[in-house]
Design a protein around this motif. Structure first.
Motif, PDB file in Angstrom:
ATOM      1  N   GLN A   1       0.944  -1.066   0.093  1.00 14.84           N
ATOM      2  CA  GLN A   1      -0.057  -0.147   0.026  1.00 14.84           C
ATOM      3  C   GLN A   1       0.844   1.141   0.094  1.00 14.84           C
ATOM      4  OE1 GLN A   1      -3.505   0.752   0.419  1.00 14.84           O
ATOM      5  NE2 GLN A   1      -3.619  -1.759  -0.450  1.00 14.84           N
ATOM      6  N   PHE A   2       1.717   1.036   0.581  1.00 13.07           N
ATOM      7  CA  PHE A   2       2.629   2.587   0.119  1.00 13.07           C
ATOM      8  C   PHE A   2       3.958   2.455  -0.562  1.00 13.07           C
ATOM      9  CE2 PHE A   2       1.059   2.292   5.383  1.00 13.07           C
ATOM     10  CZ  PHE A   2       0.800   3.193   5.131  1.00 13.07           C
ATOM     11  N   GLY A   3       3.809   1.297  -0.956  1.00 13.16           N
ATOM     12  CA  GLY A   3       4.823   0.918  -2.053  1.00 13.16           C
ATOM     13  C   GLY A   3       6.289   0.308  -2.071  1.00 13.16           C
ATOM     14  N   PHE A   4       6.842  -0.320  -2.399  1.00 12.21           N
ATOM     15  CA  PHE A   4       6.918  -1.957  -0.982  1.00 12.21           C
ATOM     16  C   PHE A   4       9.247  -0.816  -1.521  1.00 12.21           C
ATOM     17  CE2 PHE A   4       4.707  -5.146  -3.095  1.00 12.21           C
ATOM     18  CZ  PHE A   4       4.586  -5.697  -1.809  1.00 12.21           C
ATOM     19  N   VAL A   5       9.126  -0.336  -2.536  1.00 17.16           N
ATOM     20  CA  VAL A   5      10.951   0.973  -2.077  1.00 17.16           C
ATOM     21  C   VAL A   5      10.324   1.277  -1.453  1.00 17.16           C
ATOM     22  CG1 VAL A   5      12.328   2.304  -4.272  1.00 17.16           C
ATOM     23  CG2 VAL A   5      10.393  -0.090  -5.090  1.00 17.16           C
ATOM     24  N   ARG A   6       9.900   2.103  -1.295  1.00 14.57           N
ATOM     25  CA  ARG A   6       9.399   3.295   0.083  1.00 14.57           C
ATOM     26  C   ARG A   6       9.977   2.672   1.356  1.00 14.57           C
ATOM     27  NH1 ARG A   6      11.295   8.106   1.182  1.00 14.57           N
ATOM     28  NH2 ARG A   6      10.017   8.853  -0.384  1.00 14.57           N
ATOM     29  N   SER A   7       8.834   1.780   1.279  1.00 15.15           N
ATOM     30  CA  SER A   7       8.736   0.175   2.135  1.00 15.15           C
ATOM     31  C   SER A   7      10.245  -0.120   2.970  1.00 15.15           C
ATOM     32  CB  SER A   7       8.257  -0.496   2.902  1.00 15.15           C
ATOM     33  OG  SER A   7       7.826  -0.985   3.699  1.00 15.15           O
ATOM     34  N   LEU A   8      10.696  -0.685   1.861  1.00 14.74           N
ATOM     35  CA  LEU A   8      12.376  -0.914   1.969  1.00 14.74           C
ATOM     36  C   LEU A   8      13.214  -0.516   2.281  1.00 14.74           C
ATOM     37  CD1 LEU A   8      12.032  -3.908  -0.936  1.00 14.74           C
ATOM     38  CD2 LEU A   8      12.300  -4.397   1.668  1.00 14.74           C
ATOM     39  N   THR A   9      12.738   1.179   1.536  1.00 13.96           N
ATOM     40  CA  THR A   9      14.065   1.967   1.949  1.00 13.96           C
ATOM     41  C   THR A   9      14.199   2.442   3.255  1.00 13.96           C
ATOM     42  OG1 THR A   9      14.267   2.350  -0.163  1.00 13.96           O
ATOM     43  CG2 THR A   9      15.161   4.449   1.427  1.00 13.96           C
ATOM     44  N   ASP A  10      12.967   2.870   3.766  1.00  7.71           N
ATOM     45  CA  ASP A  10      12.448   3.219   4.867  1.00  7.71           C
ATOM     46  C   ASP A  10      13.408   2.497   6.062  1.00  7.71           C
ATOM     47  OD1 ASP A  10      11.410   5.179   4.927  1.00  7.71           O
ATOM     48  OD2 ASP A  10       9.590   5.151   4.969  1.00  7.71           O
ATOM     49  N   THR A  11      12.773   0.656   5.853  1.00  5.22           N
ATOM     50  CA  THR A  11      13.515  -0.214   6.868  1.00  5.22           C
ATOM     51  C   THR A  11      14.945  -0.057   6.693  1.00  5.22           C
ATOM     52  OG1 THR A  11      11.294  -1.186   6.665  1.00  5.22           O
ATOM     53  CG2 THR A  11      12.700  -2.727   7.517  1.00  5.22           C
ATOM     54  N   ILE A  12      15.750  -0.683   5.636  1.00  8.32           N
ATOM     55  CA  ILE A  12      16.670  -0.674   5.530  1.00  8.32           C
ATOM     56  C   ILE A  12      17.414   0.379   6.071  1.00  8.32           C
ATOM     57  CG2 ILE A  12      18.671  -2.161   3.741  1.00  8.32           C
ATOM     58  CD1 ILE A  12      15.977  -3.573   3.165  1.00  8.32           C
ATOM     59  N   TYR A  13      17.389   1.596   5.329  1.00 11.92           N
ATOM     60  CA  TYR A  13      18.304   2.823   5.059  1.00 11.92           C
ATOM     61  C   TYR A  13      17.940   3.192   6.045  1.00 11.92           C
ATOM     62  CZ  TYR A  13      20.804   0.745   1.388  1.00 11.92           C
ATOM     63  OH  TYR A  13      21.699   0.177   0.477  1.00 11.92           O
ATOM     64  N   ASN A  14      16.919   4.433   6.487  1.00 11.15           N
ATOM     65  CA  ASN A  14      16.224   5.679   6.445  1.00 11.15           C
ATOM     66  C   ASN A  14      16.042   5.404   8.118  1.00 11.15           C
ATOM     67  OD1 ASN A  14      16.360   7.027   4.547  1.00 11.15           O
ATOM     68  ND2 ASN A  14      14.176   6.576   3.854  1.00 11.15           N
ATOM     69  N   MET A  15      16.248   4.047   9.149  1.00 14.07           N
ATOM     70  CA  MET A  15      15.442   3.818  10.039  1.00 14.07           C
ATOM     71  C   MET A  15      16.410   4.102  10.338  1.00 14.07           C
ATOM     72  SD  MET A  15      14.655   0.108  12.337  1.00 14.07           S
ATOM     73  CE  MET A  15      13.245  -0.165  10.917  1.00 14.07           C
ATOM     74  N   ASN A  16      18.023   3.625  10.153  1.00 10.62           N
ATOM     75  CA  ASN A  16      18.989   3.307  11.072  1.00 10.62           C
ATOM     76  C   ASN A  16      20.035   5.174  10.745  1.00 10.62           C
ATOM     77  OD1 ASN A  16      20.712   1.230  12.712  1.00 10.62           O
ATOM     78  ND2 ASN A  16      19.164   0.703  10.497  1.00 10.62           N
ATOM     79  N   LEU A  17      19.765   5.473   9.796  1.00 11.25           N
ATOM     80  CA  LEU A  17      20.695   6.524   8.806  1.00 11.25           C
ATOM     81  C   LEU A  17      20.388   7.927   8.882  1.00 11.25           C
ATOM     82  CD1 LEU A  17      22.463   4.695   6.013  1.00 11.25           C
ATOM     83  CD2 LEU A  17      23.048   5.289   8.097  1.00 11.25           C
ATOM     84  N   ALA A  18      19.115   7.989   9.373  1.00 14.51           N
ATOM     85  CA  ALA A  18      17.305   8.830   9.168  1.00 14.51           C
ATOM     86  C   ALA A  18      16.551   9.249  10.478  1.00 14.51           C
ATOM     87  CB  ALA A  18      16.893   9.513   7.519  1.00 14.51           C
ATOM     88  N   HIS A  19      15.740   8.047  10.736  1.00 20.43           N
ATOM     89  CA  HIS A  19      15.058   8.380  11.807  1.00 20.43           C
ATOM     90  C   HIS A  19      15.605   7.857  12.895  1.00 20.43           C
ATOM     91  CE1 HIS A  19      12.141   6.370   8.465  1.00 20.43           C
ATOM     92  NE2 HIS A  19      12.705   7.693   8.135  1.00 20.43           N
ATOM     93  N   LEU A  20      16.967   7.089  13.439  1.00 23.20           N
ATOM     94  CA  LEU A  20      17.405   6.787  14.598  1.00 23.20           C
ATOM     95  C   LEU A  20      17.971   8.661  14.957  1.00 23.20           C
ATOM     96  CD1 LEU A  20      18.013   5.098  16.977  1.00 23.20           C
ATOM     97  CD2 LEU A  20      20.048   4.226  16.010  1.00 23.20           C
TER      98      LEU A  20
END
Length: 491
Positions: free
Chosen positions: A97-116
């Motif tokens: 629903q949110f888009g696989f690329v966006r969800s994977l990017t948020d989980t694999i990259y952004n969670m550690n490098l932008a959100h944390l």
């Protein structure tokens, strides 16, 4: 020179329920965990973060702080600065629903490098800064000081890294993440982190690391128990715990057997949260009729300006008011309407006077500082209906066994800059349907403030205090200090 401490392995068995761990051990299906428990100290009620979902809890394990400091607020949340939902993979359907690329990017990259939050250090960063050799298998939180390019070791990895995952990350000295990142060739294959293959990948990598003496500290992630429990239910966990135990046996075998292993390695084993049985699903995303709810994808028909964002995360949910000027107007309405939804147990919000718990049993206000202590000794002001948390006060100490460490957990969630304006915890037996229309009816789930999915096991040997009562209440926040103390560092 002080004596070098034993090498330390921090093992996270995702979603492990203490009763099921004890059953697996007593039935003889978890001999490695039995050996750790026999040699060490066992806690059967280590308190998760709130919401008790994997991203928030994994961040607390990795940083030693609460949601208010590490800033990973939930599984699904609304990013105010970017005016969008963040979805870390509640389900395949939700990610679609949110888009696989966006969800994977948020989980694999952004969670550690932008959100944390960059204002806190991870356990890897603490140890990297001190020159300790760090390593980690596939785990949501991997941020460290060492740069890692994407892997091309296998054909599957080359396909993934040539299409979706192209950017380097910073992690521990030795990082192995679902074949996408691999700091060296081990011959181990993770099938890009597919459930059912992740524990075996960790076991293969961990054994290789031991055989080649490549770490002083390793975070050893065993996530498949969580997936199994989501499918089969918490009372089926003995089977998946037995599989996790086999990977721990691989580590011991690589070291020369249990005796040789325990002579050289210390162990900490814990769960990020537990699981509770789901008997009914709550359609929280469609429960606010009359209010314009932001949807994952723009509608072809303009519905007008969205008023709220609804973020279901299994047995918890968050509501975000999108017009800050209407917060005072909408918060009371959202609290009242949430309490009218079948399956909602406790609703939380904050105002200028502090935090508020609301339930069918009453309303309880609280704030830091005051004449009431929680079980860890922190001081609070408390006013209203203790029944809201089924709590009692004895000799100035608040006890809320149904909702463990409730004041601290709720306060951290409410004061997180990325959290919703209204937080919701589901009652026993209930789960909120995600944006993909999925739930875990008849199986296990987690996320709530309730003890059923908030209390996990914690055991250690060769490190840490000799008695479980070294802390009156153990929480995920206690792990990083224990690891740092093992290596003679301050967290």
């Amino acid at each position: 020179m002080s004596e070098r401490p034993p090498k330390l392995i921090l093992t996270v068995i995702d979603g492990c329920k203490p009763e099921m761990l004890e059953r697996a051990i007593s039935s003889g299906r978890a001999p490695a965990l039995a050996a750790i428990m026999e040699r060490g100290t066992y806690v059967d009620d280590c308190v998760a973060a709130f919401p008790s979902v994997t991203p928030a809890c994994a961040a607390s394990i990795a940083t030693g702080v609460g949601v208010d400091e590490h800033l990973i607020p939930s599984m699904n949340w609304y990013h105010r600065e970017e005016s969008r939902y963040v979805e870390y993979g509640s389900s395949f359907s939700a990610s679609r629903q949110f888009g696989f690329v966006r969800s994977l990017t948020d989980t694999i990259y952004n969670m550690n490098l932008a959100h944390l939050s960059t204002d806190v250090r991870t356990v890897f960063e603490h140890l990297d800064d001190a020159g300790v050799r760090t390593a980690g298998t596939t785990y949501l939180m991997y941020r460290g000081r060492h740069r890692h390019e994407v892997s091309g070791e296998s054909a599957l990895a080359r396909l993934a890294t040539s299409t979706l995952f192209r950017h380097a990350v910073y992690g521990p000295k030795e990082l192995f993440y679902a074949d996408i990142f691999a700091s060296r060739r081990t011959g181990c294959r993770g099938q890009l982190g597919l459930p059912g293959a992740r524990d075996q990948h960790s076991g293969c990598v961990g054994a290789y690391m031991i055989e080649n003496d490549l770490f002083d500290f390793m975070l050893f992630s065993l996530p498949d128990n969580d997936t199994f429990s989501h499918k089969r239910g918490p009372h089926a966990q003995v089977t998946s715990i037995a599989e996790a135990d086999r990977q721990l046996e691989r580590l011991m075998h690589a070291a020369g057997g249990p005796d040789a292993f325990f002579a050289e390695y210390a162990m900490i084993v814990l769960a990020d949260h537990a699981h509770a049985l789901v008997e009914a699903l709550v359609p929280i995303t469609t429960a606010f009729e009359g209010l314009n709810v932001l949807t994952p994808a723009p509608s072809r028909v303009d519905p007008g300006e969205p008023e709220i964002a609804v973020c279901p995360s299994q047995r918890s949910a968050q509501l975000y008011i999108l017009d800050e000027g209407r917060r005072d107007e909408l918060v009371p309405e959202l609290v009242a309407r949430s309490l009218d939804i079948e399956g909602v147990d406790v609703v939380m919000h904050s105002d200028e006077n502090g935090g508020v718990f609301s339930s069918s049993r009453g309303e309880l206000r609280f704030a830091p500082g005051g004449d009431v202590r929680d079980e860890r000794g922190d001081e609070w002001s408390v006013e209203g209906d203790l029944a809201a948390l089924e709590a009692r006060i004895d000799d100035g100490t608040l006890h809320s066994p149904e909702y463990p460490d409730a004041l601290r957990r709720a306060w951290a969630a409410l004061t997180c800059s990325r959290t919703g304006d209204v937080l919701i915890s589901a009652g026993p037996g209930y789960e909120f349907i995600d944006w993909g229309g999925q739930g875990h009816i008849g199986a296990g789930s987690h996320g709530s403030l309730h003890h059923s999915d908030s209390l996990g096991p914690l055991l250690w040997c060769g490190t840490g205090p000799s008695r479980r009562d070294a802390q009156p209440v153990w929480t995920l926040r206690d792990v990083v200090p224990m690891v740092c103390a093992h290596f003679g560092l301050e967290d």
